[in-house]
Design a protein around this motif. Structure first.
Motif, PDB file in Angstrom:
ATOM      1  N   PHE A 252       0.839  -1.202   0.000  1.00 21.36           N
ATOM      2  CA  PHE A 252       0.000   0.000   0.000  1.00 21.36           C
ATOM      3  C   PHE A 252       0.872   1.249   0.000  1.00 21.36           C
ATOM      4  O   PHE A 252       1.876   1.320   0.717  1.00 21.36           O
ATOM      5  N   ALA A 253       0.476   2.222  -0.812  1.00 22.16           N
ATOM      6  CA  ALA A 253       1.126   3.528  -0.819  1.00 22.16           C
ATOM      7  C   ALA A 253       0.046   4.588  -0.943  1.00 22.16           C
ATOM      8  O   ALA A 253      -0.806   4.513  -1.840  1.00 22.16           O
ATOM      9  N   GLY A 254       0.057   5.553  -0.036  1.00 22.75           N
ATOM     10  CA  GLY A 254      -0.965   6.585  -0.049  1.00 22.75           C
ATOM     11  C   GLY A 254      -0.388   7.958   0.173  1.00 22.75           C
ATOM     12  O   GLY A 254       0.620   8.127   0.865  1.00 22.75           O
ATOM     13  N   LEU A 255      -1.045   8.952  -0.428  1.00 23.12           N
ATOM     14  CA  LEU A 255      -0.653  10.353  -0.286  1.00 23.12           C
ATOM     15  C   LEU A 255      -1.910  11.158  -0.020  1.00 23.12           C
ATOM     16  O   LEU A 255      -2.776  11.291  -0.892  1.00 23.12           O
ATOM     17  N   GLY A 256      -2.041  11.645   1.205  1.00 21.85           N
ATOM     18  CA  GLY A 256      -3.254  12.355   1.578  1.00 21.85           C
ATOM     19  C   GLY A 256      -4.205  11.466   2.353  1.00 21.85           C
ATOM     20  O   GLY A 256      -3.832  10.419   2.871  1.00 21.85           O
ATOM     21  N   ASN A 257      -5.477  11.895   2.410  1.00 22.65           N
ATOM     22  CA  ASN A 257      -6.407  11.273   3.356  1.00 22.65           C
ATOM     23  C   ASN A 257      -7.398  10.306   2.718  1.00 22.65           C
ATOM     24  O   ASN A 257      -8.532  10.173   3.181  1.00 22.65           O
ATOM     25  N   VAL A 258      -7.006   9.583   1.681  1.00 23.29           N
ATOM     26  CA  VAL A 258      -7.790   8.430   1.246  1.00 23.29           C
ATOM     27  C   VAL A 258      -7.469   7.269   2.195  1.00 23.29           C
ATOM     28  O   VAL A 258      -6.301   6.938   2.411  1.00 23.29           O
ATOM     29  N   ALA A 259      -8.498   6.668   2.763  1.00 22.35           N
ATOM     30  CA  ALA A 259      -8.311   5.621   3.771  1.00 22.35           C
ATOM     31  C   ALA A 259      -8.156   4.256   3.117  1.00 22.35           C
ATOM     32  O   ALA A 259      -8.808   3.944   2.112  1.00 22.35           O
ATOM     33  N   GLY A 260      -7.291   3.424   3.703  1.00 24.64           N
ATOM     34  CA  GLY A 260      -7.118   2.047   3.270  1.00 24.64           C
ATOM     35  C   GLY A 260      -7.272   1.113   4.456  1.00 24.64           C
ATOM     36  O   GLY A 260      -6.676   1.343   5.512  1.00 24.64           O
ATOM     37  N   TRP A 261      -8.075   0.040   4.280  1.00 29.25           N
ATOM     38  CA  TRP A 261      -8.385  -0.876   5.376  1.00 29.25           C
ATOM     39  C   TRP A 261      -8.279  -2.327   4.916  1.00 29.25           C
ATOM     40  O   TRP A 261      -8.647  -2.657   3.791  1.00 29.25           O
ATOM     41  N   ILE A 262      -7.804  -3.176   5.813  1.00 33.08           N
ATOM     42  CA  ILE A 262      -7.881  -4.622   5.648  1.00 33.08           C
ATOM     43  C   ILE A 262      -8.938  -5.096   6.637  1.00 33.08           C
ATOM     44  O   ILE A 262      -8.776  -4.928   7.852  1.00 33.08           O
ATOM     45  N   VAL A 263     -10.020  -5.685   6.124  1.00 34.12           N
ATOM     46  CA  VAL A 263     -11.193  -5.961   6.944  1.00 34.12           C
ATOM     47  C   VAL A 263     -11.382  -7.464   7.089  1.00 34.12           C
ATOM     48  O   VAL A 263     -11.546  -8.189   6.098  1.00 34.12           O
ATOM     49  N   GLY A 264     -11.375  -7.929   8.337  1.00 32.31           N
ATOM     50  CA  GLY A 264     -11.682  -9.316   8.653  1.00 32.31           C
ATOM     51  C   GLY A 264     -13.111  -9.448   9.133  1.00 32.31           C
ATOM     52  O   GLY A 264     -13.891  -8.491   9.075  1.00 32.31           O
ATOM     53  N   PRO A 265     -13.510 -10.603   9.664  1.00 30.62           N
ATOM     54  CA  PRO A 265     -14.894 -10.813  10.083  1.00 30.62           C
ATOM     55  C   PRO A 265     -15.353  -9.861  11.177  1.00 30.62           C
ATOM     56  O   PRO A 265     -16.510  -9.437  11.173  1.00 30.62           O
ATOM     57  N   ASP A 266     -14.468  -9.531  12.106  1.00 34.67           N
ATOM     58  CA  ASP A 266     -14.898  -8.729  13.254  1.00 34.67           C
ATOM     59  C   ASP A 266     -14.021  -7.514  13.530  1.00 34.67           C
ATOM     60  O   ASP A 266     -14.293  -6.761  14.469  1.00 34.67           O
ATOM     61  N   ARG A 267     -12.963  -7.343  12.780  1.00 37.32           N
ATOM     62  CA  ARG A 267     -12.090  -6.202  13.022  1.00 37.32           C
ATOM     63  C   ARG A 267     -11.470  -5.746  11.712  1.00 37.32           C
ATOM     64  O   ARG A 267     -11.525  -6.426  10.702  1.00 37.32           O
ATOM     65  N   ARG A 268     -10.887  -4.558  11.762  1.00 40.69           N
ATOM     66  CA  ARG A 268     -10.226  -3.998  10.588  1.00 40.69           C
ATOM     67  C   ARG A 268      -8.886  -3.416  10.988  1.00 40.69           C
ATOM     68  O   ARG A 268      -8.668  -3.041  12.148  1.00 40.69           O
ATOM     69  N   HIS A 269      -7.994  -3.328  10.022  1.00 41.62           N
ATOM     70  CA  HIS A 269      -6.652  -2.805  10.269  1.00 41.62           C
ATOM     71  C   HIS A 269      -6.379  -1.720   9.241  1.00 41.62           C
ATOM     72  O   HIS A 269      -6.497  -1.935   8.040  1.00 41.62           O
ATOM     73  N   GLY A 270      -6.009  -0.526   9.717  1.00 47.62           N
ATOM     74  CA  GLY A 270      -5.750   0.585   8.821  1.00 47.62           C
ATOM     75  C   GLY A 270      -4.366   0.515   8.195  1.00 47.62           C
ATOM     76  O   GLY A 270      -3.421  -0.024   8.777  1.00 47.62           O
TER      77      GLY A 270
END
Length: 350
Positions: A252-270
């Protein structure tokens, strides 16, 4: 620029290929039907198939107007290779459906709807999905090809996105692009600065940079290409992810405030972006690697969606990515801004 530019490619529809309509009054069904017919006729729909679309749109809009809170319907054109389809996406903020299986039965009706049941939409469409949470709301989508027939419908790609312009604008300043290449999905979201045509131009330049990129590539290199391409525009926030289920990894590479998430069944990781504006002077770009759990969903979204959403209660990872994107847009797209969400599913791909 075509919304879909070949097998494995998907980009945001242009302004003329998508329209959001409120469905809060009985008259909404007629308006939604007119828009669906207009777009379907552009694609060559006619005769019985066009009538089936009219029936499905009427049932969907009528149910929203009679039973939903803040019901809305999106009518849009999607393209894959040389084929094109019509797609409906319905969202609302309550009260939800307590008995989803019953709602799919023909003849099931309350308060004088058509009495066809949502199952009629499933039967008429080539692909559908529905998710409802009592007290929160419902999302439903239906896709229609010109020839029809579920047996002939090819499986869709493992990604889907939605955009919605801020109220008062026809063009959305947010855009997405996704491509499946060698088992890896390359996903990008751009949030052009501001709103309206100038923001939309910046976002579409980001899409063009992704279209022209040679794959495979590292997300940081794709971000650099977008950054350079946006130099002649007002710029924007951009995030790029490379989702590789076989390797169990996301880069993952980001510039600015676009959000990226890895989402499992009960939780997510930014995932981490660096501050800055693509197309303007910025600090050093960085790429990060993350573990990708089995059957996880990767989500990118603009700041038109709040990041204070919960992974619990959402459609499962085996559901259609469009259903996942629609549910997130419904529940988290509460800010007065352009909105964009892109979902990448990995279930069954490891």
């Amino acid at each position: 620029m075509d919304p879909l530019t070949g097998t494995g490619w998907m980009t945001s529809p242009s302004a003329g290929d998508a329209i959001w309509l409120r469905a809060e009054e009985p008259s909404a069904a007629a308006g939604a039907r007119r828009q669906a017919v207009r777009m379907a006729e552009r694609l060559g729909f006619a005769g019985e198939r066009l009538g089936q679309i009219q029936l499905a749109v009427t049932e969907a809009a009528t149910n929203l107007a009679k039973h939903a809170v803040q019901g809305e319907i999106l009518v849009r054109i999607v393209r894959t290779g040389e084929e094109a389809a019509l797609e409906l996406v319905c969202v609302d903020r309550g009260p939800g459906i307590t008995d989803v299986p019953a709602s799919r039965l023909d003849g099931h009706s309350t308060s004088g709807t058509l009495g066809l049941g949502l199952g009629s939409i499933e039967r008429l469409a080539d692909r559908t999905g529905m998710h409802s949470l009592p007290g929160a709301g419902t999302v439903l989508f239906a896709g229609f090809s010109r020839l029809g027939g579920r047996a002939a419908a090819a499986p869709g790609p493992p990604f889907a996105g939605l955009t919605r312009p801020i109220d008062g604008e026809e063009e959305c300043g947010d855009a997405y692009a996704a491509r499946l290449d060698g088992g890896t999905v390359y996903a990008m979201v751009c949030d052009g600065l501001g709103h309206g045509p100038m923001a939309a131009r910046a976002a579409q330049e980001a899409v063009a940079a992704m279209r022209e990129a040679v794959l495979p590539a590292r997300p940081i290199d794709l971000l650099r290409l977008v950054h350079q391409r946006l130099g002649a525009t007002r710029g924007g926030a951009v995030a790029v992810a490379a989702v590789d289920p076989a390797a169990g990894a996301v880069r993952f590479a980001g510039l600015g405030n676009v959000a990226g998430w890895i989402v499992g069944p009960d939780r997510r990781h930014g995932m981490i972006s660096v501050p800055g504006i693509a197309g303007a002077k910025t600090r050093t770009l960085r790429e990060h690697a993350y573990d990708l759990p089995r059957d996880a969903v990767v989500v990118l979204h603009s700041d038109g969606l709040t990041d204070k959403w919960d992974a619990a209660g959402r459609p499962g990872p085996s559901r259609d990515p469009l259903l996942i994107a629609a549910d997130l847009l419904r529940s988290a797209g509460v800010r007065h801004d352009d909105r964009c969400v892109l979902a990448v599913t990995t279930a069954g791909r490891r």
